[in-house]
Design a protein around this motif. Structure first.
Motif: not given
Length: 435
Positions: A70-71, A74-75, A231-233, A360-361, A364
């Protein structure tokens, strides 16, 4: 028709039918193994326990690779990433036709999960970038229609393909995997051509309509105090994400546990493979009815938790009765009640994450919730296989799933108390700084 209704209708007609088609193919690919099992087990030497273990390994691959997928979506953008997923899962599905024993079956199921990882949560995230929160329940209901439709189609299609046994020296179950895997590969090019990544990329959206849509999405961020971590992580440790992941588990465990064993259960009623396929499709008609009715009710009343509670209770009762009743007709009626509940739960649940996260959150967080929930896709099939091996009957597995659905009622109450019964969220998008 109001301008809002016209814009939402345009989005839905442009995006949702094609997304339904893609997920229809995905769900057929992942669930047809339940029909292949009817003959594959004897041909390659799989026990019920080994089948349950291997069927569930799909979700381990899914769990491991879902958040990274999924990240990357987004990229790279949705259309390119979805096309990559289609090609890899289609080729691996075709490769399932050439498994020769338990270990190759385990490897291919794991790889299929890894290849498909990110598609379903990717679509859920994609929808959050196009639709205001107040419209998402109904839209998600439309999209998730692909699940029961796929399972309806899978039954008769699988029954017919199993009848190709002996053609070109291949077993019927081998033809099944080959035929259902090729459409995914073929759909990669249309995906690149049809799907825009964001409203800004949609040439068919008028400038005024695009500005209205972006403004409404921005209002949602302010109203719900949506979080976008630097930081989306960091979304992976957000308490809200972890609670929602826990709430999703009973639904997926029951859906996949039942879905992958339903052909075996119906086959016990008696009849040919084709008859089994058609009868197995009947409960999913009621799943479609639920998706057309319940999410609309949830949107209209702006109620998620009350609907989830009622659906979990209804699903638990259906599973219990399908094990307890002795008549095949009554068992089938109970399974129809269960399907009505399970698919409606999925549509309503997925409105919740987008209320708390954005950007992006959200990518994730949605991926983590789905990957954790899909561990139920491993526990369900394997648990039922183990119970059947130990007790000699599928009834024990259905009682197990009934108890799981009751746990969903308790979890719904806990999540409601933790996430909703609190002070109002701050206004504006919350941007969490890196520590």
């Amino acid at each position: 028709m109001t301008a809002e209704a016209r814009i939402i209708r345009t989005l839905t007609l442009r995006l949702i039918p094609f997304l339904i088609l893609l997920y229809l193919v995905a769900f057929i690919d992942r669930s047809a193994v339940g029909f292949a099992k009817l003959h594959m087990n004897a041909d390659i030497g799989l026990s019920d326990l080994a089948y349950g273990f291997g069927a569930g390994l799909f979700f381990i691959g899914y769990f491991i690779f879902e958040v990274p997928s999924n990240l990357l979506l987004e990229r790279f953008g949705a259309r390119r990433w979805f096309a990559r997923i289609l090609i890899t899962w289609g080729l691996i599905t075709v490769g399932m036709a050439f498994v020769t024993g338990p270990y190759s079956f385990y490897v291919m199921r794991f790889l299929l999960g890894a290849a498909e990882a990110g598609f379903f949560p990717g679509v859920l995230y994609y929808i959050t970038r196009w639709y205001p929160v107040r419209h998402r329940g109904k839209v998600l209901g439309f999209f998730i229609l692909s699940q029961p439709i796929a399972l309806m189609v899978t039954g008769p299609l699988s029954g017919a393909l199993l009848g190709m046994d002996g053609i070109a020296g291949l077993h019927g179950w081998q033809w099944l995997f080959i035929v259902i895997g090729l459409p995914a590969v073929a759909l990669a090019w249309p995906t690149l051509r049809i799907l825009p990544d964001t409203p800004k990329d949609a040439a068919w959206l008028a400038e005024a309509d695009r500005n209205w849509l972006l403004g409404e999405l921005n209002k949602d961020r302010k109203e719900y105090g949506q979080t976008e971590h630097t930081n989306p992580l960091k979304a992976l440790t957000d308490r809200r994400v972890l609670l929602l992941a826990l709430l999703y588990l009973p639904s997926t465990l029951s859906t996949y546990g039942l879905g992958l064993w339903l052909p075996t259960l119906v086959h016990q009623f008696g009849g040919s493979d084709l008859t089994t396929g058609f009868i197995s499709a009947i409960p999913y008609v009621f799943g479609i009815i639920g998706l057309l009715l319940v999410p609309r009710s949830s949107d209209r009343l702006n109620d998620r938790y009350g609907h989830l509670t009622c659906l979990y209770i209804l699903g638990s009762a259906g599973l219990f009765l399908s094990a307890w009743l002795g008549s095949p007709v009554l068992q089938l009626a109970a399974l129809c009640m269960t399907a009505f509940s399970l698919f409606s739960v999925t549509a309503i649940f997925w409105v919740l994450p987008g209320r708390f996260l954005t950007g992006a959150s959200a990518a994730a967080g949605i991926a983590l919730i789905n990957s954790f929930g899909n561990l139920g896709g491993y526990i369900g099939p394997f648990g039922i296989g183990a119970l059947k091996e130990y007790t000699g009957t599928l009834s024990s597995g259905l009682y197990f799933l009934s108890a799981v659905m009751i746990s969903g009622v308790l979890l719904t109450y806990i999540v409601y108390r933790k996430l909703e019964k609190k002070t109002p969220a701050p206004q504006g998008v919350v941007i969490e700084q890196a520590s």
